[in-house]
Design a protein around this motif. Structure first.
Motif, PDB file in Angstrom:
ATOM      1  N   GLU A 226      45.278  42.702  33.572  1.00 25.01           N
ATOM      2  CA  GLU A 226      44.196  41.749  33.315  1.00 25.01           C
ATOM      3  C   GLU A 226      44.442  40.429  34.023  1.00 25.01           C
ATOM      4  O   GLU A 226      43.512  39.802  34.532  1.00 25.01           O
ATOM      5  CB  GLU A 226      44.050  41.535  31.809  1.00 25.01           C
ATOM      6  CG  GLU A 226      43.473  42.738  31.081  1.00 25.01           C
ATOM      7  CD  GLU A 226      43.355  42.486  29.592  1.00 25.01           C
ATOM      8  OE1 GLU A 226      43.916  41.457  29.118  1.00 25.01           O
ATOM      9  OE2 GLU A 226      42.715  43.302  28.895  1.00 25.01           O
ATOM     10  N   GLN A 227      45.680  39.998  34.063  1.00 26.67           N
ATOM     11  CA  GLN A 227      45.998  38.761  34.774  1.00 26.67           C
ATOM     12  C   GLN A 227      45.803  38.931  36.283  1.00 26.67           C
ATOM     13  O   GLN A 227      45.374  38.005  36.970  1.00 26.67           O
ATOM     14  CB  GLN A 227      47.439  38.348  34.466  1.00 26.67           C
ATOM     15  CG  GLN A 227      47.830  36.996  35.050  1.00 26.67           C
ATOM     16  CD  GLN A 227      49.237  36.591  34.647  1.00 26.67           C
ATOM     17  OE1 GLN A 227      49.937  37.348  33.965  1.00 26.67           O
ATOM     18  NE2 GLN A 227      49.659  35.409  35.055  1.00 26.67           N
ATOM     19  N   LEU A 228      46.106  40.133  36.777  1.00 29.62           N
ATOM     20  CA  LEU A 228      45.956  40.394  38.206  1.00 29.62           C
ATOM     21  C   LEU A 228      44.487  40.385  38.620  1.00 29.62           C
ATOM     22  O   LEU A 228      44.122  39.804  39.649  1.00 29.62           O
ATOM     23  CB  LEU A 228      46.596  41.738  38.557  1.00 29.62           C
ATOM     24  CG  LEU A 228      46.414  42.234  39.995  1.00 29.62           C
ATOM     25  CD1 LEU A 228      47.105  41.298  40.985  1.00 29.62           C
ATOM     26  CD2 LEU A 228      46.955  43.651  40.137  1.00 29.62           C
ATOM     27  N   PHE A 229      43.630  41.016  37.814  1.00 26.89           N
ATOM     28  CA  PHE A 229      42.219  41.145  38.182  1.00 26.89           C
ATOM     29  C   PHE A 229      41.358  39.996  37.665  1.00 26.89           C
ATOM     30  O   PHE A 229      40.139  40.039  37.823  1.00 26.89           O
ATOM     31  CB  PHE A 229      41.662  42.464  37.635  1.00 26.89           C
ATOM     32  CG  PHE A 229      42.206  43.676  38.332  1.00 26.89           C
ATOM     33  CD1 PHE A 229      41.843  43.973  39.630  1.00 26.89           C
ATOM     34  CD2 PHE A 229      43.103  44.513  37.681  1.00 26.89           C
ATOM     35  CE1 PHE A 229      42.345  45.088  40.272  1.00 26.89           C
ATOM     36  CE2 PHE A 229      43.606  45.628  38.308  1.00 26.89           C
ATOM     37  CZ  PHE A 229      43.234  45.919  39.609  1.00 26.89           C
ATOM     38  N   LYS A 230      41.972  38.994  37.064  1.00 30.25           N
ATOM     39  CA  LYS A 230      41.192  37.899  36.504  1.00 30.25           C
ATOM     40  C   LYS A 230      40.420  37.151  37.577  1.00 30.25           C
ATOM     41  O   LYS A 230      39.241  36.820  37.400  1.00 30.25           O
ATOM     42  CB  LYS A 230      42.126  36.942  35.752  1.00 30.25           C
ATOM     43  CG  LYS A 230      41.400  35.826  35.023  1.00 30.25           C
ATOM     44  CD  LYS A 230      42.372  34.974  34.229  1.00 30.25           C
ATOM     45  CE  LYS A 230      41.642  33.878  33.471  1.00 30.25           C
ATOM     46  NZ  LYS A 230      42.588  33.028  32.689  1.00 30.25           N
ATOM     47  N   ASN A 231      41.058  36.863  38.682  1.00 27.36           N
ATOM     48  CA  ASN A 231      40.414  36.119  39.768  1.00 27.36           C
ATOM     49  C   ASN A 231      40.382  36.924  41.066  1.00 27.36           C
ATOM     50  O   ASN A 231      40.377  36.353  42.157  1.00 27.36           O
ATOM     51  CB  ASN A 231      41.146  34.792  40.002  1.00 27.36           C
ATOM     52  CG  ASN A 231      41.074  33.875  38.796  1.00 27.36           C
ATOM     53  OD1 ASN A 231      40.023  33.733  38.175  1.00 27.36           O
ATOM     54  ND2 ASN A 231      42.203  33.262  38.450  1.00 27.36           N
ATOM     55  N   VAL A 232      40.379  38.233  40.931  1.00 27.61           N
ATOM     56  CA  VAL A 232      40.386  39.093  42.112  1.00 27.61           C
ATOM     57  C   VAL A 232      39.097  39.903  42.147  1.00 27.61           C
ATOM     58  O   VAL A 232      38.716  40.528  41.148  1.00 27.61           O
ATOM     59  CB  VAL A 232      41.604  40.043  42.103  1.00 27.61           C
ATOM     60  CG1 VAL A 232      41.500  41.043  43.254  1.00 27.61           C
ATOM     61  CG2 VAL A 232      42.891  39.251  42.219  1.00 27.61           C
ATOM     62  N   HIS A 233      38.424  39.871  43.283  1.00 27.22           N
ATOM     63  CA  HIS A 233      37.230  40.678  43.509  1.00 27.22           C
ATOM     64  C   HIS A 233      37.426  41.478  44.795  1.00 27.22           C
ATOM     65  O   HIS A 233      37.927  40.950  45.792  1.00 27.22           O
ATOM     66  CB  HIS A 233      35.978  39.806  43.615  1.00 27.22           C
ATOM     67  CG  HIS A 233      35.683  39.028  42.367  1.00 27.22           C
ATOM     68  ND1 HIS A 233      35.133  39.593  41.241  1.00 27.22           N
ATOM     69  CD2 HIS A 233      35.893  37.717  42.068  1.00 27.22           C
ATOM     70  CE1 HIS A 233      34.994  38.676  40.305  1.00 27.22           C
ATOM     71  NE2 HIS A 233      35.450  37.524  40.780  1.00 27.22           N
ATOM     72  N   VAL A 234      37.035  42.716  44.752  1.00 25.93           N
ATOM     73  CA  VAL A 234      37.245  43.624  45.877  1.00 25.93           C
ATOM     74  C   VAL A 234      35.945  43.752  46.668  1.00 25.93           C
ATOM     75  O   VAL A 234      34.872  43.972  46.091  1.00 25.93           O
ATOM     76  CB  VAL A 234      37.707  45.012  45.393  1.00 25.93           C
ATOM     77  CG1 VAL A 234      37.906  45.958  46.572  1.00 25.93           C
ATOM     78  CG2 VAL A 234      39.001  44.877  44.594  1.00 25.93           C
ATOM     79  N   PHE A 235      36.058  43.606  47.986  1.00 21.65           N
ATOM     80  CA  PHE A 235      34.914  43.745  48.882  1.00 21.65           C
ATOM     81  C   PHE A 235      35.261  44.766  49.960  1.00 21.65           C
ATOM     82  O   PHE A 235      36.435  44.961  50.300  1.00 21.65           O
ATOM     83  CB  PHE A 235      34.566  42.406  49.558  1.00 21.65           C
ATOM     84  CG  PHE A 235      34.102  41.344  48.605  1.00 21.65           C
ATOM     85  CD1 PHE A 235      32.752  41.144  48.380  1.00 21.65           C
ATOM     86  CD2 PHE A 235      35.014  40.541  47.942  1.00 21.65           C
ATOM     87  CE1 PHE A 235      32.318  40.166  47.507  1.00 21.65           C
ATOM     88  CE2 PHE A 235      34.596  39.556  47.064  1.00 21.65           C
ATOM     89  CZ  PHE A 235      33.239  39.373  46.849  1.00 21.65           C
ATOM     90  N   VAL A 236      34.242  45.396  50.482  1.00 23.21           N
ATOM     91  CA  VAL A 236      34.392  46.276  51.642  1.00 23.21           C
ATOM     92  C   VAL A 236      33.447  45.773  52.725  1.00 23.21           C
ATOM     93  O   VAL A 236      32.405  45.170  52.435  1.00 23.21           O
ATOM     94  CB  VAL A 236      34.078  47.747  51.297  1.00 23.21           C
ATOM     95  CG1 VAL A 236      35.104  48.304  50.352  1.00 23.21           C
ATOM     96  CG2 VAL A 236      32.682  47.890  50.730  1.00 23.21           C
ATOM     97  N   GLN A 237      33.829  46.013  53.961  1.00 27.48           N
ATOM     98  CA  GLN A 237      33.036  45.519  55.082  1.00 27.48           C
ATOM     99  C   GLN A 237      33.144  46.488  56.247  1.00 27.48           C
ATOM    100  O   GLN A 237      34.230  46.997  56.548  1.00 27.48           O
ATOM    101  CB  GLN A 237      33.520  44.126  55.506  1.00 27.48           C
ATOM    102  CG  GLN A 237      32.686  43.483  56.597  1.00 27.48           C
ATOM    103  CD  GLN A 237      33.187  42.091  56.950  1.00 27.48           C
ATOM    104  OE1 GLN A 237      34.290  41.703  56.559  1.00 27.48           O
ATOM    105  NE2 GLN A 237      32.383  41.334  57.681  1.00 27.48           N
ATOM    106  N   ARG A 238      32.023  46.743  56.879  1.00 26.74           N
ATOM    107  CA  ARG A 238      32.007  47.614  58.048  1.00 26.74           C
ATOM    108  C   ARG A 238      32.663  46.922  59.236  1.00 26.74           C
ATOM    109  O   ARG A 238      32.616  45.699  59.372  1.00 26.74           O
ATOM    110  CB  ARG A 238      30.573  47.990  58.420  1.00 26.74           C
ATOM    111  CG  ARG A 238      29.845  48.821  57.398  1.00 26.74           C
ATOM    112  CD  ARG A 238      28.492  49.259  57.923  1.00 26.74           C
ATOM    113  NE  ARG A 238      28.613  50.104  59.105  1.00 26.74           N
ATOM    114  CZ  ARG A 238      27.587  50.625  59.760  1.00 26.74           C
ATOM    115  NH1 ARG A 238      26.346  50.371  59.353  1.00 26.74           N
ATOM    116  NH2 ARG A 238      27.776  51.387  60.814  1.00 26.74           N
TER     117      ARG A 238
END
Length: 315
Positions: A226-238
């Motif tokens: 939970e601490q790891l993903f608190k301020n982490v957002h995953v994006f993908v890009q071509r």
């Protein structure tokens, strides 16, 4: 090449020349078709535009934020999430964590075996309600058997994709092919930042995979995850694509080329059939057998026919 074989080849070529001379109309039609179709190709080559396209730079697409659009379009529909095996309390808790993280009221349903899940899909319209099924490839000894650190799982989606606008093509995932059916210059689905078909982003595949991975990490160490993903957002890009020459002639020839080739040899096919039937009716094919020609010498017949057709093709 020895003299007897050369004589046989020359005799066959002379026979083909005699047949062509007797059928002047067919010969003129063949030559006319060659000139006509070559002219059509030259006109297509001259009129087909060649335009500069690109470069293409695509925007980032969030993986862990939004549900697929087709779920929001039908809010009254009760979407389901299935999991296998149902006897494991650990797997059920992980799937419930996925449901809470996605903030959507999915109906969670478990099945003892994958075969039971497939039987459930066969009943009524259940396959239309199940968005995804999580199948864990692990033998649990009892209901509270822990999940190992290295676990193998499958995501099973419906074979009929929901969020797909290209109605001219079947709504399949096409996972059995490594390359697209039609490949041209330039990027695939160049105007779609999500990559287009088969829609791993628009169908929610990456969303569910990422949500399940987070739930497994929370199961092993909730506080750290939970601490790891608190301020982490995953994006993908071509990947970006440079400027290229978009030549429409290749696309036109791709669809019209086979028809042009068939039309090119159409008269030749009719002439060959007529010649073979005429020789069979007059029993002309018996002559080589009575002359004790060896079996390997029969290949000269096909060589002569091939050279004859090649000369006709070259005009």
């Amino acid at each position: 090449m020895d003299s007897p074989r050369l004589n046989k080849l020359m005799a066959l070529l002379w026979k083909n020349f005699i047949l062509k001379r007797r059928q002047c109309c067919a010969l003129v039609a063949e030559l006319f078709l060659v000139v006509l179709l070559v002219g059509i190709l030259l006109v297509m080559r001259r009129m087909a535009p060649v335009r500069k396209s690109g470069p293409f730079n695509y925007s980032q697409q969030p993986v862990d934020q939004n549900l697929p659009a087709y779920i929001k379009e039908v809010p009254s529909k009760m979407w389901e999430m299935a999991f296998v095996p149902s006897k494991s309390v650990v797997v059920k808790d992980i799937v419930e964590t996925v449901k809470r993280d996605l903030q959507y009221n999915f109906k969670v349903q478990g099945f003892p075996r994958e075969r039971d899940f497939e039987d459930y899909l066969m009943q009524d319209n259940n396959s239309e309600r199940v968005m995804v099924a999580f199948v864990f490839d692990h033998e649990f000894e009892n209901s509270y058997d822990p999940l190992p650190l290295k676990v193998k799982y499958y995501l099973r989606f419906s074979s009929q994709r929901n969020n797909y606008s290209e109605t001219s093509q079947p709504k399949r995932w096409k996972t059995d092919t490594l390359f697209p059916k039609h490949s041209f210059a330039g990027p695939r689905n160049e105007l779609d930042p999500t990559g287009g078909s088969p829609g791993y982003i628009s169908e929610g595949f990456l969303l569910m995979q990422h949500a399940l991975d987070k739930a497994i990490m929370k199961y092993h160490n909730r506080k750290t995850a939970e601490q790891l993903f608190k301020n982490v957002h995953v994006f993908v890009q071509r990947f970006p694509y440079p400027k290229y020459d978009d030549d429409s002639f290749y696309k036109i020839f791709f669809y019209l080329g086979p028809s042009l080739i068939i039309a090119l040899f159409f008269v030749n096919y009719i002439t060959i059939i007529q010649s073979v039937v005429w020789e069979k009716e007059n029993r002309l094919k018996v002559i080589p057998l009575s002359c004790d020609i060896e079996l390997c010498g029969k290949c000269w017949l096909f060589q002569a026919m091939f050279k004859n057709f090649l000369l006709n093709l070259l005009g």
